[in-house]
Scaffold this motif. Sequence first.
Motif, PDB file in Angstrom:
ATOM      1  N   VAL A  34       0.864  -1.183   0.000  1.00  0.00           N
ATOM      2  CA  VAL A  34       0.000   0.000   0.000  1.00  0.00           C
ATOM      3  C   VAL A  34       0.899   1.231   0.000  1.00  0.00           C
ATOM      4  N   THR A  35       0.562   2.207  -0.845  1.00  0.00           N
ATOM      5  CA  THR A  35       1.297   3.468  -0.909  1.00  0.00           C
ATOM      6  C   THR A  35       0.320   4.605  -0.635  1.00  0.00           C
ATOM      7  N   ARG A  36       0.711   5.512   0.241  1.00  0.00           N
ATOM      8  CA  ARG A  36      -0.109   6.681   0.582  1.00  0.00           C
ATOM      9  C   ARG A  36       0.698   7.948   0.341  1.00  0.00           C
ATOM     10  N   GLU A  37       0.024   8.981  -0.127  1.00  0.00           N
ATOM     11  CA  GLU A  37       0.677  10.256  -0.427  1.00  0.00           C
ATOM     12  C   GLU A  37       1.072  11.012   0.836  1.00  0.00           C
ATOM     13  N   ALA A  38       1.996  11.922   0.676  1.00  0.00           N
ATOM     14  CA  ALA A  38       2.540  12.708   1.789  1.00  0.00           C
ATOM     15  C   ALA A  38       1.502  13.608   2.444  1.00  0.00           C
ATOM     16  N   ASN A  39       1.647  13.752   3.747  1.00  0.00           N
ATOM     17  CA  ASN A  39       0.908  14.734   4.556  1.00  0.00           C
ATOM     18  C   ASN A  39      -0.607  14.601   4.480  1.00  0.00           C
ATOM     19  N   ILE A  40      -1.096  13.404   4.292  1.00  0.00           N
ATOM     20  CA  ILE A  40      -2.543  13.153   4.280  1.00  0.00           C
ATOM     21  C   ILE A  40      -2.940  12.638   5.667  1.00  0.00           C
ATOM     22  N   THR A  41      -4.104  13.045   6.131  1.00  0.00           N
ATOM     23  CA  THR A  41      -4.628  12.587   7.412  1.00  0.00           C
ATOM     24  C   THR A  41      -5.969  11.903   7.177  1.00  0.00           C
ATOM     25  N   MET A  42      -6.154  10.755   7.817  1.00  0.00           N
ATOM     26  CA  MET A  42      -7.450  10.077   7.794  1.00  0.00           C
ATOM     27  C   MET A  42      -8.026  10.164   9.201  1.00  0.00           C
ATOM     28  N   ASP A  43      -9.231  10.719   9.299  1.00  0.00           N
ATOM     29  CA  ASP A  43      -9.887  10.835  10.598  1.00  0.00           C
ATOM     30  C   ASP A  43     -10.155   9.452  11.183  1.00  0.00           C
ATOM     31  N   VAL A  44     -10.643   9.440  12.404  1.00  0.00           N
ATOM     32  CA  VAL A  44     -10.899   8.182  13.106  1.00  0.00           C
ATOM     33  C   VAL A  44     -11.823   7.295  12.271  1.00  0.00           C
ATOM     34  N   HIS A  45     -11.395   6.061  12.111  1.00  0.00           N
ATOM     35  CA  HIS A  45     -12.153   5.062  11.357  1.00  0.00           C
ATOM     36  C   HIS A  45     -11.740   3.687  11.875  1.00  0.00           C
ATOM     37  N   GLU A  46     -12.346   2.656  11.358  1.00  0.00           N
ATOM     38  CA  GLU A  46     -11.970   1.298  11.733  1.00  0.00           C
ATOM     39  C   GLU A  46     -12.107   0.386  10.525  1.00  0.00           C
ATOM     40  N   HIS A  47     -11.467  -0.778  10.604  1.00  0.00           N
ATOM     41  CA  HIS A  47     -11.508  -1.748   9.520  1.00  0.00           C
ATOM     42  C   HIS A  47     -12.095  -3.057  10.034  1.00  0.00           C
ATOM     43  N   PRO A  48     -12.819  -3.790   9.202  1.00  0.00           N
ATOM     44  CA  PRO A  48     -13.415  -5.058   9.654  1.00  0.00           C
ATOM     45  C   PRO A  48     -12.419  -6.220   9.611  1.00  0.00           C
ATOM     46  N   PHE A  49     -11.129  -5.920   9.590  1.00  0.00           N
ATOM     47  CA  PHE A  49     -10.105  -6.949   9.526  1.00  0.00           C
ATOM     48  C   PHE A  49      -8.936  -6.566  10.425  1.00  0.00           C
ATOM     49  N   GLU A  50      -8.190  -7.573  10.862  1.00  0.00           N
ATOM     50  CA  GLU A  50      -6.939  -7.338  11.574  1.00  0.00           C
ATOM     51  C   GLU A  50      -5.880  -6.995  10.534  1.00  0.00           C
ATOM     52  N   ALA A  51      -4.990  -6.078  10.864  1.00  0.00           N
ATOM     53  CA  ALA A  51      -3.921  -5.690   9.937  1.00  0.00           C
ATOM     54  C   ALA A  51      -2.573  -5.776  10.638  1.00  0.00           C
ATOM     55  N   LYS A  52      -1.603  -6.300   9.912  1.00  0.00           N
ATOM     56  CA  LYS A  52      -0.221  -6.325  10.390  1.00  0.00           C
ATOM     57  C   LYS A  52       0.633  -5.860   9.221  1.00  0.00           C
ATOM     58  N   ALA A  53       1.452  -4.812   9.440  1.00  0.00           N
ATOM     59  CA  ALA A  53       2.175  -4.208   8.328  1.00  0.00           C
ATOM     60  C   ALA A  53       3.618  -3.885   8.674  1.00  0.00           C
ATOM     61  N   LEU A  54       4.450  -3.921   7.648  1.00  0.00           N
ATOM     62  CA  LEU A  54       5.860  -3.572   7.721  1.00  0.00           C
ATOM     63  C   LEU A  54       6.065  -2.297   6.917  1.00  0.00           C
ATOM     64  N   ILE A  55       6.638  -1.277   7.526  1.00  0.00           N
ATOM     65  CA  ILE A  55       6.902  -0.023   6.820  1.00  0.00           C
ATOM     66  C   ILE A  55       8.107  -0.227   5.897  1.00  0.00           C
ATOM     67  N   LEU A  56       7.901   0.042   4.610  1.00  0.00           N
ATOM     68  CA  LEU A  56       8.952  -0.118   3.604  1.00  0.00           C
ATOM     69  C   LEU A  56       9.642   1.207   3.279  1.00  0.00           C
ATOM     70  N   GLU A  57       8.854   2.288   3.251  1.00  0.00           N
ATOM     71  CA  GLU A  57       9.377   3.628   2.945  1.00  0.00           C
ATOM     72  C   GLU A  57       8.549   4.655   3.710  1.00  0.00           C
ATOM     73  N   GLY A  58       9.161   5.780   4.053  1.00  0.00           N
ATOM     74  CA  GLY A  58       8.443   6.884   4.685  1.00  0.00           C
ATOM     75  C   GLY A  58       8.083   6.604   6.130  1.00  0.00           C
ATOM     76  N   GLU A  59       6.977   7.234   6.563  1.00  0.00           N
ATOM     77  CA  GLU A  59       6.524   7.036   7.946  1.00  0.00           C
ATOM     78  C   GLU A  59       5.019   7.143   8.042  1.00  0.00           C
ATOM     79  N   LEU A  60       4.497   6.480   9.064  1.00  0.00           N
ATOM     80  CA  LEU A  60       3.070   6.417   9.321  1.00  0.00           C
ATOM     81  C   LEU A  60       2.840   6.713  10.794  1.00  0.00           C
ATOM     82  N   HIS A  61       1.892   7.593  11.075  1.00  0.00           N
ATOM     83  CA  HIS A  61       1.489   7.913  12.445  1.00  0.00           C
ATOM     84  C   HIS A  61       0.108   7.301  12.648  1.00  0.00           C
ATOM     85  N   ILE A  62      -0.031   6.498  13.689  1.00  0.00           N
ATOM     86  CA  ILE A  62      -1.334   5.921  14.030  1.00  0.00           C
ATOM     87  C   ILE A  62      -1.707   6.380  15.425  1.00  0.00           C
ATOM     88  N   ARG A  63      -2.915   6.952  15.524  1.00  0.00           N
ATOM     89  CA  ARG A  63      -3.411   7.408  16.815  1.00  0.00           C
ATOM     90  C   ARG A  63      -4.587   6.538  17.225  1.00  0.00           C
TER      91      ARG A  63
END
Length: 88
Positions: A21-50
């Motif tokens: 999965v690739t996401r563009e710079a400086n984008i914010t996604m408001d509070v949400h949830e997914h109907p699945f468990e996710a486990k991920a490895l960061i390959l490039e850049g950074e991700l902030h999860i609150r």
Amino acid sequence: MDRKAFTESLTKEGFPEAVVVTREANITMDVHEHPFEAKALILEGELHIRVGDTEQVYKVGDVFQLPANKPHAERYGPNGVKYLVGRK
């Protein structure tokens, strides 16, 4: 963690084939949830999860895991983010 070790861990934990999965710079996604468990490895850049009032920053080589239906917000770093994720 490297990509090979991460992929092996996903297989052992019963995750189906991972996707990149690739996401563009400086984008914010408001509070949400997914109907699945996710486990991920960061390959490039950074991700902030609150989750609640706690924000965690994940950088290259870091692994994050979120249970299904866990409310969270996401923010992508100044160079965006690319991660390999398994979902089940």
